[in-house]
Design an enzyme around this catalytic site. Sequence first.
Site, short mmCIF file in Angstrom:
data_model
loop_
_atom_site.label_atom_id
_atom_site.label_comp_id
_atom_site.label_asym_id
_atom_site.label_seq_id
_atom_site.Cartn_x
_atom_site.Cartn_y
_atom_site.Cartn_z
N HIS A 89 0.84 -1.19 0.00
CA HIS A 89 0.00 0.00 0.00
C HIS A 89 0.87 1.24 0.00
O HIS A 89 1.94 1.25 0.63
CB HIS A 89 -0.94 0.02 1.21
CG HIS A 89 -2.11 0.91 1.00
ND1 HIS A 89 -2.08 2.26 1.28
CD2 HIS A 89 -3.32 0.65 0.47
CE1 HIS A 89 -3.23 2.79 0.94
NE2 HIS A 89 -4.01 1.84 0.44
N ASP B 152 -8.03 -5.08 -0.87
CA ASP B 152 -8.47 -5.89 -2.00
C ASP B 152 -8.26 -7.38 -1.80
O ASP B 152 -8.92 -8.19 -2.45
CB ASP B 152 -7.74 -5.45 -3.27
CG ASP B 152 -8.16 -4.06 -3.69
OD1 ASP B 152 -9.38 -3.84 -3.76
OD2 ASP B 152 -7.29 -3.21 -3.91
C1 LIG Z 1 -0.40 -0.60 -3.96
C2 LIG Z 1 0.88 -0.35 -4.77
C3 LIG Z 1 0.47 0.14 -6.17
C4 LIG Z 1 1.71 0.72 -4.06
O1 LIG Z 1 2.69 1.07 -4.94
P1 LIG Z 1 3.95 1.96 -4.55
O2 LIG Z 1 3.71 2.72 -3.30
O3 LIG Z 1 4.32 2.70 -5.77
O4 LIG Z 1 5.04 0.89 -4.18
P2 LIG Z 1 5.96 0.10 -5.20
O5 LIG Z 1 5.15 -0.51 -6.29
O6 LIG Z 1 7.09 1.01 -5.62
O7 LIG Z 1 6.53 -1.04 -4.25
C5 LIG Z 1 7.62 -0.87 -3.35
C6 LIG Z 1 8.40 -2.19 -3.31
O8 LIG Z 1 7.55 -3.22 -2.78
C7 LIG Z 1 7.34 -4.23 -3.77
N1 LIG Z 1 5.92 -4.54 -3.79
C8 LIG Z 1 4.92 -3.67 -3.61
N2 LIG Z 1 3.74 -4.29 -3.71
C9 LIG Z 1 4.04 -5.57 -3.96
C10 LIG Z 1 3.24 -6.70 -4.16
N3 LIG Z 1 1.91 -6.61 -4.15
N4 LIG Z 1 3.86 -7.87 -4.40
C11 LIG Z 1 5.19 -7.98 -4.42
N5 LIG Z 1 6.00 -6.93 -4.23
C12 LIG Z 1 5.43 -5.75 -4.01
C13 LIG Z 1 7.73 -3.59 -5.10
O9 LIG Z 1 8.11 -4.53 -6.06
C14 LIG Z 1 8.84 -2.67 -4.68
O10 LIG Z 1 10.00 -3.44 -4.48
P3 LIG Z 1 11.44 -2.88 -4.93
O11 LIG Z 1 11.65 -1.67 -4.05
O12 LIG Z 1 12.35 -4.02 -4.64
O13 LIG Z 1 11.33 -2.55 -6.37
C15 LIG Z 1 1.70 -1.66 -4.87
O14 LIG Z 1 1.94 -2.16 -3.58
C16 LIG Z 1 1.04 -2.69 -5.73
O15 LIG Z 1 1.17 -2.65 -6.97
N6 LIG Z 1 0.28 -3.64 -5.10
C17 LIG Z 1 -0.41 -4.65 -5.88
C18 LIG Z 1 -1.70 -4.06 -6.44
C19 LIG Z 1 -2.70 -3.76 -5.36
O16 LIG Z 1 -2.97 -4.57 -4.49
N7 LIG Z 1 -3.32 -2.58 -5.45
C20 LIG Z 1 -4.38 -2.19 -4.54
C21 LIG Z 1 -3.93 -1.11 -3.59
S1 LIG Z 1 -5.17 -0.78 -2.36
#
Ligand SMILES: CC(C)(COP(=O)(O)OP(=O)(O)OC[C@H]1O[C@@H](n2cnc3c(N)ncnc32)[C@H](O)[C@@H]1OP(=O)(O)O)[C@@H](O)C(=O)NCCC(=O)NCCS
Length: 372
Positions: free
Chosen positions: A256, A307
Amino acid sequence: MPAGLKDVVAGESGVCYIDGAKGLLSYRGYNIHELAPNSTFEETSHLLWFGKLPTAGELEDTRAAMAKARAIPDEVISMMRHFPKSAVPMEALRSGVSLLSMFDPDSEDGSVEANSRKAIRLTAQVATVVAAAARLRDGNDPVPPRGDLSHAGNFYYMLTGEAPNEVVERALDISLILHADHELNASTFASRVTSATLADMYSAVTSGIGALKGPLHGGANANAMKLLLEIGDDSNVEAVVHQMFADKKKIPGFGHRVYTTEDPRATHLRRMSREAGEWVGNTKWCDISAHIEKMVNEEKKLNANVDFYSASTYYTIGLSIDLFTPFFAVSRMAGWTAHVLEQYADNRLIRPRAEYIGPEPTLKWVPPDQRG
Ligand SMILES: CC(C)(COP(=O)(O)OP(=O)(O)OC[C@H]1O[C@@H](n2cnc3c(N)ncnc32)[C@H](O)[C@@H]1OP(=O)(O)O)[C@@H](O)C(=O)NCCC(=O)NCCS
């Protein structure tokens, strides 16, 4: 400049407060843990729109106004009949809500009173649009709404033609409460940006629906269920999840932008997923979810978000997967419209700047045949 505007405060709001480190979420000062077990979606919507929990009389007025506004114009249903069968429900929803605007007598009236009426109407009607889209997609006629059911109960009735039992109705109602608002998430921010141009409320929430559709936002609940189905059996969890880790794939429903601890909505949905499973006599999806959660917690230090357990909860109570994100929109419409009302009340155009990373602005135009 933090990528994705992480932790940037982009405006003031009194609608919703999140403390990501403490896992705290509140609407207008009421902790979500107070509202989820005690409130209803109608009461929570009133709270979000008007800033205070309603008195008994006010609650009855809001409930009645929402119930009265449920039916959507025949013309909209007629146009929806021409949507291609291949349209996914989020596309049908995005277009359906946009169509409603042309039939709303208040559409271009920007007064506070008209905008409050539109907030109620949109929140009432989005459920009808989603249910109609689902039925038409399946080759069935839409079921007209009933005024005597709760918002949650009527949504289920319009989907299936049958009133839900108490367990399903309460599960849907709590899900609606939990998803109703979440500060400046992507879709709410999109709605506020559009409303800040003083475009009408329908344009604003249509922007929000577009933003919600993405797999990084509202689309994650459907993807979480697809993952559970792909895994299929608890014995496959370790192999599939480890392969996803190895392929650097994100596990839908984890991580998140704001919470660094448990998403407080996940606490309720985890319990609801198990209760729903026990109620139907099949806890398989909840068990597989718990196994995935343990692995992602331990090996990636990531928590489940709203979710993850909504996926198994919705699937177990019979919602089809492509309705998971539209159902999120049925709830979030209350939050979008509350934020749009707040934006209109003290508006200034939202127009940030970009940090320029392109070429120096000194290039000279040359004819196409002289370009390299
Ligand atoms: C919610 C979300 C978009 C937040 O994104 P963000 O703040 O930009 O964080 P990032 O995508 O940069 O993630 C940070 C790190 O955690 C990892 N990470 C984050 N969510 C992850 C997940 N669901 N599964 C595996 N790794 C994850 C990323 O790969 C990244 O790792 P790195 O630093 O080694 O590259 C992201 O966690 C995600 O894509 N989750 C899956 C989709 C989801 O559940 N969305 C609903 C949100 S309520």
